[in-house]
Write a protein that holds these residues in place. Structure first.
Motif, short mmCIF file in Angstrom:
data_model
loop_
_atom_site.label_atom_id
_atom_site.label_comp_id
_atom_site.label_asym_id
_atom_site.label_seq_id
_atom_site.Cartn_x
_atom_site.Cartn_y
_atom_site.Cartn_z
N THR A 13 19.73 -63.55 -18.84
CA THR A 13 19.99 -64.17 -18.24
C THR A 13 20.09 -64.60 -16.98
O THR A 13 19.75 -64.80 -16.43
CB THR A 13 20.39 -65.71 -19.18
N PRO A 14 21.41 -63.70 -16.50
CA PRO A 14 22.00 -64.18 -15.22
C PRO A 14 20.98 -62.69 -14.80
O PRO A 14 20.50 -63.28 -13.66
CB PRO A 14 23.06 -63.25 -15.69
N VAL A 15 20.50 -61.92 -15.16
CA VAL A 15 19.39 -61.22 -14.06
C VAL A 15 18.19 -62.05 -13.85
O VAL A 15 18.32 -61.52 -12.84
CB VAL A 15 19.27 -60.56 -15.58
N LEU A 16 18.17 -62.94 -14.94
CA LEU A 16 16.70 -63.66 -14.18
C LEU A 16 17.23 -64.21 -13.13
O LEU A 16 16.27 -64.28 -12.65
CB LEU A 16 15.52 -64.26 -15.60
N GLU A 17 18.00 -65.21 -13.57
CA GLU A 17 18.60 -66.76 -13.48
C GLU A 17 18.58 -65.36 -11.07
O GLU A 17 18.72 -66.12 -10.48
CB GLU A 17 19.96 -66.91 -13.02
N SER A 18 18.91 -64.47 -11.53
CA SER A 18 19.44 -63.78 -9.66
C SER A 18 18.32 -63.67 -8.96
O SER A 18 18.30 -63.89 -7.89
CB SER A 18 20.26 -62.70 -10.09
N MET A 19 16.57 -63.02 -9.87
CA MET A 19 16.04 -62.56 -9.28
C MET A 19 15.02 -64.21 -9.28
O MET A 19 14.48 -64.05 -7.84
CB MET A 19 15.08 -61.93 -10.68
N LEU A 20 15.10 -64.66 -10.21
CA LEU A 20 14.11 -66.21 -9.82
C LEU A 20 15.05 -66.98 -8.22
O LEU A 20 13.98 -67.23 -7.70
CB LEU A 20 15.10 -67.22 -10.68
N GLY A 21 16.42 -66.67 -8.20
CA GLY A 21 16.66 -67.56 -6.92
C GLY A 21 16.85 -67.04 -5.72
O GLY A 21 16.39 -67.38 -4.66
N HIS A 22 16.52 -65.89 -6.28
CA HIS A 22 16.38 -64.78 -4.63
C HIS A 22 14.98 -65.29 -4.10
O HIS A 22 14.06 -65.06 -2.87
CB HIS A 22 16.50 -63.25 -5.04
N LEU A 23 13.78 -64.85 -5.37
CA LEU A 23 12.81 -65.62 -4.97
C LEU A 23 12.73 -66.48 -4.27
O LEU A 23 11.45 -66.85 -3.03
CB LEU A 23 11.68 -65.44 -5.64
N ARG A 24 13.13 -68.09 -4.80
CA ARG A 24 13.41 -68.94 -3.71
C ARG A 24 13.86 -69.03 -2.97
O ARG A 24 13.08 -69.97 -1.40
CB ARG A 24 14.17 -69.96 -4.67
N LEU A 25 14.52 -68.14 -2.43
CA LEU A 25 15.32 -67.90 -0.80
C LEU A 25 14.36 -67.22 -0.24
O LEU A 25 13.75 -68.11 0.68
CB LEU A 25 16.17 -67.11 -1.22
N GLU A 26 13.45 -66.61 -0.62
CA GLU A 26 12.40 -66.04 0.00
C GLU A 26 11.46 -67.23 0.51
O GLU A 26 10.78 -66.95 1.86
CB GLU A 26 11.83 -64.63 -0.58
N ALA A 27 11.11 -67.77 -0.50
CA ALA A 27 10.24 -68.54 -0.02
C ALA A 27 10.91 -69.44 1.09
O ALA A 27 9.31 -70.24 1.48
CB ALA A 27 9.72 -69.26 -1.30
N GLU A 28 11.67 -69.65 0.48
CA GLU A 28 12.65 -71.29 1.91
C GLU A 28 12.71 -70.73 2.65
O GLU A 28 12.70 -71.20 3.87
CB GLU A 28 13.48 -71.67 1.42
N ILE A 29 13.21 -69.89 3.83
CA ILE A 29 13.56 -68.94 4.45
C ILE A 29 12.65 -67.65 5.09
O ILE A 29 12.62 -67.14 6.26
CB ILE A 29 14.86 -68.75 4.65
N GLY A 30 12.05 -67.70 4.38
CA GLY A 30 11.70 -65.37 4.50
C GLY A 30 12.16 -64.45 3.73
O GLY A 30 13.47 -64.32 3.82
N GLY A 31 10.93 -63.89 4.06
CA GLY A 31 11.78 -62.06 2.86
C GLY A 31 13.01 -61.52 3.37
O GLY A 31 14.02 -61.43 3.42
N TYR A 32 12.99 -61.24 4.84
CA TYR A 32 13.54 -60.20 5.95
C TYR A 32 14.91 -61.05 6.19
O TYR A 32 16.16 -60.46 5.74
CB TYR A 32 12.98 -60.48 7.14
N GLU A 33 15.11 -62.84 6.17
CA GLU A 33 15.26 -63.66 6.27
C GLU A 33 16.79 -63.12 5.02
O GLU A 33 17.88 -63.55 4.79
CB GLU A 33 15.42 -65.37 6.63
N ALA A 34 16.47 -63.49 3.78
CA ALA A 34 17.02 -63.16 2.85
C ALA A 34 17.16 -62.49 2.47
O ALA A 34 18.39 -62.60 2.38
CB ALA A 34 15.32 -64.28 1.34
N SER A 35 16.68 -60.96 2.49
CA SER A 35 18.12 -60.25 2.33
C SER A 35 18.81 -59.52 3.22
O SER A 35 19.33 -59.11 2.75
CB SER A 35 16.81 -58.71 2.65
#
Length: 380
Positions: A13-35
């Motif tokens: 579950t923590p693996v899934l949550e970390s991945m989904l959380g980052h994808l949401r951040l990419e959707a919100e602020i952009g991929g380069y900015e999220a990384s």
């Protein structure tokens, strides 16, 4: 019941949550900015894996698969006609094909060390071949994908260190199932995936590169702008760390998921995992062995959590479908995946069942009971 962990483990579950959380951040602020915002967490991929396999973070490179890591490592070796690659009869299919490709292109020679009668590579014979051929590369797969065999990679490594030979280990099935210590193994290069016993995401893996290899200036054939600096119009300079083996484009959600998977495995305890997984597999082999018409195919002094068997009266796909219909995940393996091993065993296909620590003894017994039921109802 998930008994295909040698294919893919179930995401924690923590693996899934970390991945989904980052994808949401990419959707919100952009991929380069999220990384950039998650730079510290991304660095955790390197520190966590370094702690897992006993090396420095600078010795780790991300890869999109174990095969990607392996081919990138091979590309760094300046093979010439007549060079020898010394390997075993149980190396992974993609590795064996890569060696054949190198033979076709560069004229290298491939030498396979013999097996012991009880299974597994004959280390003494392999050491003698090292002295005879002085190979450009020694390679071994820790746990082949087509059987439960655990190869003595540290014993092989001791001979490689003694002779100063370059040593590459495929640890695709062992990382997350057993403690893997690159210093103890004595390897120069090690590859693995994160999707199997580490319970990380698909499309992720890593390459370990020793200080000795880095200091000697090894670099991938097609080095990327991420792994080097263009310092003049006619010159580039590789990075000092294993990052020279990486590319610019990263699936950052997967990188973060891998870091969390390693963190999770270390919390569970790899030593504890290494006791439970082979114990579950041994229980399953014991129960399968007494079923009429079933032949367990795993041989060797040490066996891990991959259980392979053939069953009389069934063809491959119908048998797999029958297991699927009863809610048991498994995998098929065919002779083309293991030409030496399956040729020796005179088998064209087998079913592979691979438990992990979250499987239960009752589930193991249920798998065996299902196989016994199907053995008694084989199609005419």
């Amino acid at each position: 019941m998930h008994f295909n962990n040698a294919g893919c483990g179930l995401l924690a579950t923590p693996v899934l949550e970390s991945m989904l959380g980052h994808l949401r951040l990419e959707a919100e602020i952009g991929g380069y900015e999220a990384s950039a915002a998650r730079a510290e967490q991304v660095h955790g991929f390197y520190t966590e894996l370094a702690a897992l396999i006993n090396c420095g973070p600078g010795n780790i490179a991300f890869a999109t698969s174990a095969t990607h890591a392996y081919s990138t490592a091979l590309s760094a070796i300046p093979f010439e006609s007549g060079d020898v690659i010394l390997t075993t009869r149980n190396d992974f299919i993609s590795n064996q094909i890569a060696f054949l490709s190198l033979r076709k292109r560069f004229g290298v020679r491939i030498v396979h060390a013999p097996d012991l009668p009880e299974g597994g590579v004959d280390v003494a014979a392999m050491a003698a071949l090292m002295r005879e051929h002085r190979p450009r590369l020694v390679s071994a797969t820790h746990i082949p994908t087509n059987s439960g065999l655990v190869q003595p990679v540290a014993e092989i490594g001791a001979h490689c260190r003694e002779l100063g030979l370059l040593y590459l280990v495929d640890a695709c099935q062992s990382v997350g199932q057993y403690p893997v210590d690159v210093a103890e193994i004595g390897c120069d290069l090690l590859t693995a995936t994160c999707r199997k016993f580490l319970r990380g995401p698909r499309g992720s893996g890593f390459l370990y590169v020793s200080d000795r290899v880095l200091d000697a200036g090894y670099e991938p054939l097609f080095i990327d702008m991420y792994g080097s600096r263009w310092v003049a119009q006619d010159r580039y300079q590789p990075l000092e760390s294993a990052a020279r083996f990486e590319d610019w484009e990263f699936p950052y959600a997967s990188v973060l998921g891998c870091a969390e998977a390693v963190r999770y495995a270390r919390r569970v305890g790899v030593e504890a995992i290494s006791r439970r997984t082979p114990a579950l597999a041994a229980r399953l082999r014991e129960r399968l062995t007494v079923i009429p018409g079933v032949r367990v195919l795993d041989h060797g002094p040490t066996l891990g959590a991959l259980v392979t068997f053939e069953i009389k009266g069934w063809q491959a796909q119908p048998f797999k479908a029958a297991m699927d219909a009863r809610g048991i995940n498994s995998a098929l393996s065919f002779r083309e995946l293991a030409q030496f091993d399956f040729g020796d065993k005179d088998v064209d296909w087998c079913l592979r069942v691979s438990p992990h620590y979250y499987n239960t003894e009752d589930e193991v017994d249920q798998v065996a009971s299902t196989v016994a039921e199907l053995a008694g109802t084989a199609p005419a």
